[in-house]
Design an enzyme around this catalytic site. Structure first.
Site, PDB file in Angstrom:
ATOM      1  N   GLY A   1       0.826  -1.203   0.000  1.00  0.00           N
ATOM      2  CA  GLY A   1       0.000   0.000   0.000  1.00  0.00           C
ATOM      3  C   GLY A   1       0.858   1.248   0.000  1.00  0.00           C
ATOM      4  O   GLY A   1       0.629   2.189  -0.784  1.00  0.00           O
ATOM      5  N   HIS A   2       1.874   1.266   0.864  1.00  0.00           N
ATOM      6  CA  HIS A   2       2.803   2.401   0.874  1.00  0.00           C
ATOM      7  C   HIS A   2       3.528   2.512  -0.466  1.00  0.00           C
ATOM      8  O   HIS A   2       3.717   3.613  -1.005  1.00  0.00           O
ATOM      9  CB  HIS A   2       3.850   2.228   1.978  1.00  0.00           C
ATOM     10  CG  HIS A   2       3.288   2.241   3.360  1.00  0.00           C
ATOM     11  ND1 HIS A   2       3.251   1.117   4.154  1.00  0.00           N
ATOM     12  CD2 HIS A   2       2.746   3.240   4.101  1.00  0.00           C
ATOM     13  CE1 HIS A   2       2.726   1.423   5.329  1.00  0.00           C
ATOM     14  NE2 HIS A   2       2.411   2.700   5.324  1.00  0.00           N
TER      15      HIS A   2
ATOM     16  N   ASP B   1      -7.142   5.776   5.154  1.00  0.00           N
ATOM     17  CA  ASP B   1      -7.300   6.767   6.224  1.00  0.00           C
ATOM     18  C   ASP B   1      -8.097   7.950   5.675  1.00  0.00           C
ATOM     19  O   ASP B   1      -7.597   9.078   5.583  1.00  0.00           O
ATOM     20  CB  ASP B   1      -5.935   7.215   6.730  1.00  0.00           C
ATOM     21  CG  ASP B   1      -5.151   6.066   7.335  1.00  0.00           C
ATOM     22  OD1 ASP B   1      -5.569   5.558   8.388  1.00  0.00           O
ATOM     23  OD2 ASP B   1      -4.132   5.666   6.737  1.00  0.00           O
TER      24      ASP B   1
ATOM     25  N   SER C   1      -0.193  -1.769   8.219  1.00  0.00           N
ATOM     26  CA  SER C   1       0.942  -2.242   8.999  1.00  0.00           C
ATOM     27  C   SER C   1       0.482  -3.063  10.188  1.00  0.00           C
ATOM     28  O   SER C   1       1.213  -3.931  10.688  1.00  0.00           O
ATOM     29  CB  SER C   1       1.778  -1.049   9.477  1.00  0.00           C
ATOM     30  OG  SER C   1       2.273  -0.313   8.374  1.00  0.00           O
TER      31      SER C   1
END
Length: 286
Positions: free
Chosen positions: A35-36, A149, A187
């Site tokens: 994702g990062h 988020d 995470s």
């Protein structure tokens, strides 16, 4: 890739980078996953220099246990960032980021008063503190955040409005990256037991199923069905599920109350707190 640990060195490197073109910033708390890396990939495609910060920010944790158990994987993170073509990895200590206590209190307004706001008192103020520092240190052209988020992105946009001084900064929101079974990458997923990891995708699957039911049910029926369905699974305990306006973050009572309906959920799977969201419709999209 250059690894930088001090603000003074970072400012120097950024001054040099800005003289050659655009700067893309990807703020993270480390423990990196695909994702990062999807954010990094977009930043790499759109900027001359890519900076990734990896810092577990203590001021955004209202739960000391959550801070203590947050995964820290610096060596693996650096390998991933270098392979992804990152130019600068900024990995400071808490003392470097906060040489003095940060007493700033941000008037984040209604976008921070709902959902995560009351559930995690002080969380969004801590986010505003650390992100405003990172923006000040790097003066990026663009900053990249994942839509998992979802509320946080609205809070950061509000912080930018409040602070000023970041003229021309583009906040880029990027789609949620998911595992093949639908679970949103996080995470925190590494803390799930093997049994919980099998169950956790029920969040995304239930949200996806609610898209079909939304056509026939009222908003409240849809909201209630999502909560009740997820709570039937072992280990699962929904903390909240709100269907909100995607701009204001305010809960809506009827589908007709908004042109941009987003369902935002937080649920515990055992002791692991997972968040996700789904867009029911967005009539404001261009």
């Amino acid at each position: 890739m250059e690894i930088i640990r001090t603000v003074s060195e970072l400012r120097k490197a950024i001054a040099e980078a800005r003289s050659h073109g655009t700067v893309g910033l990807v703020p993270t708390m480390g423990a990196l996953h695909d994702g990062h890396l999807s954010l990094v990939g977009r930043a790499r495609n759109e900027n001359d220099t890519v900076v990734v910060s990896a810092f577990v920010n203590p001021t955004q944790f209202n739960n000391p246990t959550d801070l203590a158990t947050y995964p820290r994987t610096e060596e693996a993170d650096c390998r991933l960032l270098e392979s992804a073509g990152v130019d600068i990895a900024f990995i400071p200590t808490a003392e470097e980021m906060y040489p003095e206590e940060d007493t700033r209190v941000f008037d984040l307004g209604p976008v921070a008063d709902v959902m995560e706001g009351p559930m995690r008192p002080g969380h969004f103020n801590g986010v505003a503190q650390v992100v405003s520092k990172l923006f000040d240190f790097t003066r990026p052209t663009r900053a990249y955040f994942g839509e998992k988020d979802f509320q946080q992105i609205a809070v950061i946009r509000r912080m930018v409005e409040l602070e000023g001084g970041f003229d021309g900064l583009e906040i880029v929101s990027c789609p949620i990256k998911r595992h093949e079974d639908g679970l949103a990458m996080s995470s925190r997923n590494v803390r799930l037991t093997s049994e919980q990891r099998v169950i956790a995708p029920c969040i995304a699957l239930t949200l996806k199923s609610s898209l079909i039911r939304q056509r026939e049910w009222s908003l409240e029926e849809t909201r209630r069905w999502v909560v009740e369905t997820i709570n039937r699974f072992p280990f699962m305990d929904v903390e909240y599920y709100e269907i909100v306006d995607g701009i204001t973050m305010q809960p809506v009572k009827e589908w007709s109350d908004t042109d941009y309906a987003v369902g935002c959920i937080t649920s515990y799977c055992g002791e692991v707190r997972l968040i996700d969201n789904i867009t029911y419709y967005n009539k404001t999209a261009k």
